[in-house]
Motif scaffolding. Sequence first.
Motif: not given
Lengths: 365, 365, 365, 365
Positions: A146-175
Amino acid sequence: MSSIFGELFRISTFGESHGGGVGVVIDGCPPRIEISAEEIQEDLNRRKPGQSKITTPRKESDLCEIISGVFEGKTLGTPIAILVRNKDARSQDYDEMAVKYRPSHADATYDAKYGIRNWQGGGRSSARETIGRVAAGAIAKKILKQVAGVEIIAYVKSIKDIEATNINQDTVTLEQVESNIVRCPDSAIAEKMIDLIDQIRKEKDSLGGTLECVVRNVPRGLGEPVFDKLEADLAKAIMSLPATKGFEIGSGFAGTTLTGSQHNDEFYLDDNGIPRTVTNRSGGIQGGISNGENIVLRAAFKPTATIGKEQKTVSKEGEETTLAAKGRHDPCVLPRAVPMVEAMVALVLCDHLLRHHAQCNLIEN
Amino acid sequence: MSSIFGELFRISTFGESHGGGVGVVIDGCPPRIEISAEEIQEDLNRRKPGQSKITTPRKESDLCEIISGVFEGKTLGTPIAILVRNKDARSQDYDEMAVKYRPSHADATYDAKYGIRNWQGGGRSSARETIGRVAAGAIAKKILKQVAGVEIIAYVKSIKDIEATNINQDTVTLEQVESNIVRCPDSAIAEKMIDLIDQIRKEKDSLGGTLECVVRNVPRGLGEPVFDKLEADLAKAIMSLPATKGFEIGSGFAGTTLTGSQHNDEFYLDDNGIPRTVTNRSGGIQGGISNGENIVLRAAFKPTATIGKEQKTVSKEGEETTLAAKGRHDPCVLPRAVPMVEAMVALVLCDHLLRHHAQCNLIEN
Amino acid sequence: MSSIFGELFRISTFGESHGGGVGVVIDGCPPRIEISAEEIQEDLNRRKPGQSKITTPRKESDLCEIISGVFEGKTLGTPIAILVRNKDARSQDYDEMAVKYRPSHADATYDAKYGIRNWQGGGRSSARETIGRVAAGAIAKKILKQVAGVEIIAYVKSIKDIEATNINQDTVTLEQVESNIVRCPDSAIAEKMIDLIDQIRKEKDSLGGTLECVVRNVPRGLGEPVFDKLEADLAKAIMSLPATKGFEIGSGFAGTTLTGSQHNDEFYLDDNGIPRTVTNRSGGIQGGISNGENIVLRAAFKPTATIGKEQKTVSKEGEETTLAAKGRHDPCVLPRAVPMVEAMVALVLCDHLLRHHAQCNLIEN
Amino acid sequence: MSSIFGELFRISTFGESHGGGVGVVIDGCPPRIEISAEEIQEDLNRRKPGQSKITTPRKESDLCEIISGVFEGKTLGTPIAILVRNKDARSQDYDEMAVKYRPSHADATYDAKYGIRNWQGGGRSSARETIGRVAAGAIAKKILKQVAGVEIIAYVKSIKDIEATNINQDTVTLEQVESNIVRCPDSAIAEKMIDLIDQIRKEKDSLGGTLECVVRNVPRGLGEPVFDKLEADLAKAIMSLPATKGFEIGSGFAGTTLTGSQHNDEFYLDDNGIPRTVTNRSGGIQGGISNGENIVLRAAFKPTATIGKEQKTVSKEGEETTLAAKGRHDPCVLPRAVPMVEAMVALVLCDHLLRHHAQCNLIEN
């Protein structure tokens, strides 16, 4: 102050995994914020057990009740107390663990510290304690939005040695994050992660991994120069979550292999004449203070300590023995840790938003 | 509160890099501890500039004066104020930096936050601020040693991609750490590190790396279950030091690639019937509470931001420009960061020692 | 935390009456406030010893040095450290008091608590500790004046049974208070007070009395509902000054003899449509929150404990004995307590100004 | 930190007079203390409404539920959450007060501060908030009793101008206090007080008075030298209770009319060689630290603000009007304030007991 967090937007959590319930008291919330139990419930539902095949099957609806501090749909400025009752507690599962310490769990250290312990289900060390954090975090998120339009998005980046690399930090959404049960927005990788967790669950073993969190639209100026640097408070917030073993901001450990001229974020002026940085190895924070770029942090979560496989341990009475844990446990905590991380980040930022406003906006510049 | 740290053993630092001086006020120190300015000076000398060819050539004797709180060689229980005067300040080196923001430094964010900034030498963001921490840490170390025999040893683990591997955490000594100017107890690796830093210095560039800290003889029971987990408070302490980008406890990020059955520290009973762990992936802390094993943590330090190489930046007045920083700066902060890390770890442990004593030792078990 | 006061505008005092000096560190001060050592010195001069025939003859110039936090005449937003050196210390006067406890002084309780004591001149219990408070209070006053035109005027209301009655709280000025050495703006009564103090001084005895403080132009809304009620924080602030035995807000103890219909402050609307009260028995605070009327409080100060008359006491070694105190002491603390009371009131109000701004002004109503 | 109190034994209260309920979270309680809801209920029953003809007729059973922190009858060392549901709320009584400000009540200042207010029954400013304090105080009392045999006895000292004079502070008992409904252990005077309150109740007016509290068997050494003097923290604690206008320790305001030689408490040695004082004008505290004598304090309570008599006031909408308050209110708060005062004194002493233990008992003297 074990169970109190924050300086101005201050929360106090309570409750054990088995007993009357768990909850939180939020002190210092700004008045006149519209908030409902339903909004809080949305984040609690992302945290609750039993939501998918890769989480613990314990069934808890985790319905929250706002006891105080909200009137006719708005915050009063007085303490907001939120209570969630415990329901599906099967304390008989813990009879053996009442006397045998789970390896790498809190059982032995609680006994060493307090000389007493609620051995039913982990007691205070249970992840149920984070219900209060997530509930408070939902309100903090709302204020930041409400005050500043802040968006906080967390997500799983890796499980054991399986790592996600194809994530755009500027556009990733909650959905995108919520589009699969492991909460990894890289859907191809997510499938592999889910399969691996499901397999390890059948083996009565467990997995760890890393979470990443990106915060967009952070006002410049949040954080303080010395002990309460924004990254220091974020580190404490994240490392206070169960099972965390590491924290990184921006370039993190990898940044130590660069030279200064490679690592520094050079400045330019954007179209509004605001200083911006070409790169963001700083992770949105310089000198402990937000610079307006995305805040980017990562957290390491170890594999769940409680497992069904037999392990060597000792008993409270001082005998060496073995334990194959009963009870219902997460084979991997990361999917459910996503809303916890978001909540902790929101609590830190909301607290610093109020602190900055108090000190630096009292008098016009 | 930006410049106040700790709950019971509480310190308040003050001072900018150029100006009257820097120092600390320690509140809550136990009475009757023998302490002298000379003892404090020992750690300050390990932190001070100009100590070797791989540190900044700024010459500061950093002599400390105990203003209050000590009487006839013993602590009074009242606030201990310690002052170090600034001497060799060459503020003319900073004329250009008064208007041009150093990339990845605190210049721009301080201006954004406060609308004013002491641009001489970094002001409050200078590493001189850590003098107060190191002085207070020396007293905290003494208390920990006296009460429980606690030993805190930090050392350089890696510089860029050169990593020391031949260090025994159970036996490494302060003397080994101090045996070379880079403060890495693996002497063969240390030589390579020194050469690399010396070379990068000549290139007007800078380097980062990692520190490791091991704490031996930690009493069981320190730390608290929820927000003030021992690893959370250590993470905050470390991440509040300038230039830190990451923190790990025990297995850290590497631990996320193990399964639970691989990662868990199995218990056994030692000769005194005390529960001990076979391995120590927990890093001495379980459920936020010390378990009596060595506490082991690592910190990532980025390469020094202020470098002599020319870089793109912007000015305070809103123009794009370039900057090749003058002034005397460390080509690599890690050797001087060793006593800072020890100090922060000591402050956290001493605070938790008092906190544990208050809550859990009031009534006999 | 014994020597730390305030939540956002937070001060940390240090120093004993004999030793390196005394001072204060102020954390959380808003940036860009114009402040000079000269301004601070004005209030320190009102507090310093040796200023008149009715104060202690100890000669201390009490000159303050600003060590940090101010740059080119303005606050930086970083900690402001202020140091005053001790000069005219005659510790030989205290040889006897090193072993004999002064009745109603802190000697015996400090020994009981700490097992050690700086017996030179009262150590930490000396009124010299209040130098740091007065210095910090001078800055708090300036902020309050600048932001809201707040005026804080304290004065001597009574000495023993001589009470000033002819003081108009709406118009009394600092000049009237400073027009005589006892700091009572009722000049006829002031003469009597001065004579009485001078007489008791010759008798090697001491006097007490009451101070009153009026605060004008207080913004509405300062203070918080429950534990941090404005009157509660003012009470703590005043009762933390040496020699205080009582505190009243508004009608105080006398108000207990009225009925509700007599005591209540009826409302009316002023010309701007703002709710005002006809009377002010509330003393400017209702429900813990300022209502915009004058804040009026009173403090009781006991007669100085250290007197030249012989009294029965005991020694540290456990023998009954007598003591006629040497050293230079105030026959009555009240004239010098006036700036101390103003400072404590200013610190509380400035802290609550920031707190209110943080919580309630973040979002527009 | 409006609703958080204490440094180590720290409580956080929540709740409004109408809504889900009121309660408290206690953080930092020592482990292994035996405690039951029944014990807590005893003090709550002394506080609850409807207990006699001279209290409000609102019927609330005020039954407490321990939600967390207690296991098998003993404290766990984790947060103790206690909840009391609101039952007999008649919010229709408050329709008029939703728009008309009660003179000398918190209605107007809450609106000024927050821009929103729960107008049902006083909301957060209601005395129901003190339920959490009394519940936490019951646990604090138990710890103080168990560790040091501390006894805390409060009682009504005066109502309007009727004052009890025949009370022996060394021997007065809880049974004597509870022997009549006004809670004055001087039974002859108590009768007169009861008659006066009953009469004023019929006149739709209200009364004030003073409470006295005596604490016996206080360990020497509690309290801290400067801001957290024991009397300062007690003053804050008492002045944070609704309706208080004044606080005295020991000789209080009356002590200001004595000379130093009259006022000082001369020392002697008791049979065990412990320094004791012949008199106790200090009220058990010297230099901010307990000296082992009885702590004696007094509090002034104004007459209840809410009365049935018609009074001039203004409305929220900015019109001058009159109000004759409906609702059920205490004609005099003092009988019910007795357990509140005891609770606040217990909370302060328990907190300082832990603080003293942490700092001064860590290392043997």
